[in-house]
Structures are given as C-alpha cells and as structure tokens.
Motif scaffolding. Structure first.
Motif, PDB file in Angstrom:
ATOM      1  N   GLN A   1       0.815  -1.225   0.000  1.00  0.00           N
ATOM      2  CA  GLN A   1       0.000   0.000   0.000  1.00  0.00           C
ATOM      3  C   GLN A   1       0.844   1.269   0.000  1.00  0.00           C
ATOM      4  O   GLN A   1       0.523   2.231  -0.690  1.00  0.00           O
TER       5      GLN A   1
ATOM      6  N   ARG B   1      -0.870   6.374   2.398  1.00  0.00           N
ATOM      7  CA  ARG B   1      -1.124   4.939   2.485  1.00  0.00           C
ATOM      8  C   ARG B   1      -2.566   4.696   2.940  1.00  0.00           C
ATOM      9  O   ARG B   1      -3.231   3.767   2.490  1.00  0.00           O
TER      10      ARG B   1
ATOM     11  N   SER C   1      -5.468   2.372   1.254  1.00  0.00           N
ATOM     12  CA  SER C   1      -6.167   1.345   2.030  1.00  0.00           C
ATOM     13  C   SER C   1      -7.686   1.518   1.914  1.00  0.00           C
ATOM     14  O   SER C   1      -8.426   0.569   1.636  1.00  0.00           O
TER      15      SER C   1
END
Lengths: 233, 233
Positions: free
Chosen positions: B176, B187, B191
């Motif tokens: 990620q 990140r 996600s």
C-alpha cells in the motif's frame, strides 16, 4: 514532394553526414505542407514514418480518457518526432497538430530504423535525446508530487529561470493555461500564484520578461511555500 | 572479479552475441557483491560504468528536495541500469540501493558507449527500452493528472490487471505505501480505496491475488469514481 540535399543537411539529426549519405537520405524523404489546425499524426495509428519539422510549429496533443489535455509540448523547426512508434512498432502515443502553416518531411519507417540502429552518430543523438526526455520526465514527476498547487507553480517557474546580464530572468514565459496543464492545477491558481510573487516583490514583470528579483525567496517559495500573511491586501 | 562468458551470455542485452563478442565483453566487465542496504550507485556522481544486476534485487531511490520518496522502481536480475549517465555524460539521476544480497557486474563507460552506439542489436534493444520508459512515464503523467486520489488509486490498480484463467486478476500487488508513492497520496487513502472496491464487490482478495470480479465497474471507478452512498456501513 522529395526534399533537397540542402534541406536534409539543415536537419540536426543528419549533421556531419557526408554528401553521399545526405543525398541518399534526402532521396528517401518526402515533404508535405500543413495548414494551421491540420492533424499531422494521429494517436493510435501505426507508424509509417519518422517525421521532421522543416518550418512552422506543431503541438503534441495528449488527452486523458475524459478529454483533458495532458502536458504541453511544442515541436520546433529542425526537430524529429514520431520516433517512439518507429522504434518499438507500437501505435502512436499522442497526436500532433500544426499550430501554424508548417512543412514536415517524412522518412519511411524501414529506412528510419536502418538509419537509427546502424548509424552510430544517429544512434548516439537519439539516445542522448531519450536520456534528456527521461530525466525531464523524472523531474516533472518530482514536481507533481508537491501537494500544494501554489508551490508546484513556483517550482515550475524555477525550471524556466535563466541567468542573464540583468540577473535571473524568465523569458518566453508560457501562457497561464499552459503552466496550469504542466502542474495539474487551474489557470486561476497559476494567476494567483504569480501575482502573489509580484506582490511580495520576488518577481517583477518587465514587458514579456519576468525578472527574478529575489532568487533565494523563489527557491524557498517552491520548497516551503510563501507566507501570505505578510501581504497587505 | 572478472565475469565468466556464461554469465555474460545470460545477460539479455547480450543475447545472440557470437562467442567472440561475448568473450570480449566478459573480459571487460567486473563484478561485485553488495549486502542488503548497500549503496550501489549514488545520485549526482559521474558515471564510470554501465551496470547489470546478475542476481539479488535493487531499488532505485529518488528523493524530492524535502526528502520524500518519488516513484517506486525495482531492478531485477538480468536488467542493466545507469545507462542515462553513460549516454549523456551527466551525473547519476538517482541512487540505487540493494534490497538484499546482490551481485552486480560493471562495464566501463568507454566500452559501454562503444557497444551501445556501434552495435545495432544493442542500440535497438536500448532504444526499444527507452521507448517503453517514455510511454510509461507519459501514462503515469496522465494518471497523476486525475484530481481525485481514490480515482488515481483505481486507475493505478487497472494498470496492474492481467488476464488469467480465472478472469481478470492482479497478482503481486505492490504494498500500500508503494502504491501511495506511485499515485501521490497517503497509504491510508490507498487502504480506504481498496476496501471500498472490496465492499462494492468489484474486487475480491484471494490469498495474494486480487480477483477483479467486475472489470467494467473498476474501469468506471477509475474514470468517474464510485458512488459510495450505495455502501451500507
């Protein structure tokens, strides 16, 4: 229309070719005239030629899926274009349109590949050009990673700065909507960013030239931004 | 340590070389072992060699002025690297570090240039590779022009999709934080974007593979976004 040896000799890619090589390549090429807004190359088409702009001005037009223009890139006289597809056999990666009356010379792909891969001087020139493109793309990628739009504009302006007798200057500043496309923002943001620099006396407009009066502060503006609270409205 | 002819023969850039050419190039090369985290190449240095990864794994590390990582690019066995500086004589554009125990072979720049510009097979391979890099940079530029971060993640995921017996899948999905660097976001956003696709049943995780259950909706998500109001919390 075939092209004259003198015309072939004026193309930088063929610089230092001997008379025989020039005559050969000129004999293989043909030229065509385009009016303003004519399409010279179409994205997605197969490559049949390596192209050279003899005179006039062209623009590379690349659009996103939704039709937004991506990047701004002009082709100026003497430059070759369409080399990607000639080299890798894949379809044209972008379209090319004429900005004004332009004359373009074409060298058929088979002959172009022979020239590119078997002629060390040409190979060296093409690869040096590729190296420049890759380095420029990498710098632009770095610039686009700046989250703040004002800072992206400042960083882009920095790439235009040249040393001159009058100190650091920006000559031939691209139009605001062109800068906007380069740095992924709106024309209004570009306008506000440049005006902020003028209000802070970091740059000053003199005719068509932008004088960078405080180079260190422009650099700082690009990396950490400007403190707009210091601006009297 | 000099390298064996068999090792030189295993390098794709030298594929189809005759025995004499292989022996010559192998005799000019030397190899060195790097431990994990060793610096193989340093940004800003002058080029002394064209490099080849024989085994192990390397990462190209490019940082912005403020130290943020730009792009994610790994070098895998068989690949050459450091060609930009060898070609244009400019300093190294990025650093290269070893991710694990790696063996790297070096060909001195003078010999590398001779090989690159005078050997049509090598010239063709290098230029084809450059063409790919330029096309990929241009696609990534298009992707980065998408204003919405979720859509950028979806568009990036689309570039990873491959056809398989089970339909469209994404194998070897990058981490990620790696995707975050590729598309200029956090990140956390990556996600959330991936979880949104899973909740909408557009993709499904099966072990290390992401199955694209609704390819058309993934494409739509990349171009116009997803309607999150259809999600039951």
């Amino acid at each position: 229309m075939p092209i004259a040896i003198e015309v072939a000799a004026s193309i930088p890619l063929f610089k230092d070719f001997d008379e025989a090589s020039l005559a050969k390549v000129a004999g293989l090429m043909s030229s065509r005239t385009y009016l303003s807004h004519d399409i010279v190359m179409r994205k997605g088409e197969q490559a049949e030629n390596l192209a050279f702009l003899l005179n006039g001005k062209l623009q590379v037009v690349d659009l996103s899926e939704e039709g937004r223009e991506i990047g701004i890139h002009f082709i100026l006289p003497g430059a070759y274009f369409g080399e990607l597809s000639v080299i890798d056999g894949q379809p044209r990666s972008a379209s090319v349109v004429s900005v004004k009356l332009s004359e373009v010379a074409f060298l058929p792909s088979t002959h172009a590949r022979e020239l590119i891969f078997h002629h060390p001087l040409v190979a060296k020139r093409l690869m040096t050009h590729f190296a420049q493109i890759v380095r420029a793309a990498s710098s632009q990628r770095t610039l686009l990673s700046i989250p703040n739009a004002f800072q992206r504009v400042f960083a882009q302006l920095q790439t235009f700065v040249k040393d001159s007798k009058e100190g650091q200057v920006i000559e031939g500043l691209p139009k605001q909507h062109e800068i906007a496309i380069m740095v992924n923002t709106s024309r209004e943001t570009v306008s506000r960013a440049i005006h902020t620099l003028m209000k802070l006396n970091i740059v000053e407009k003199q005719g068509t030239v932008l004088i960078v009066k405080q180079p260190e502060r422009l650099k700082q503006a690009a990396t950490v931004g400007v403190d707009e609270t210091s601006l009297k409205k």
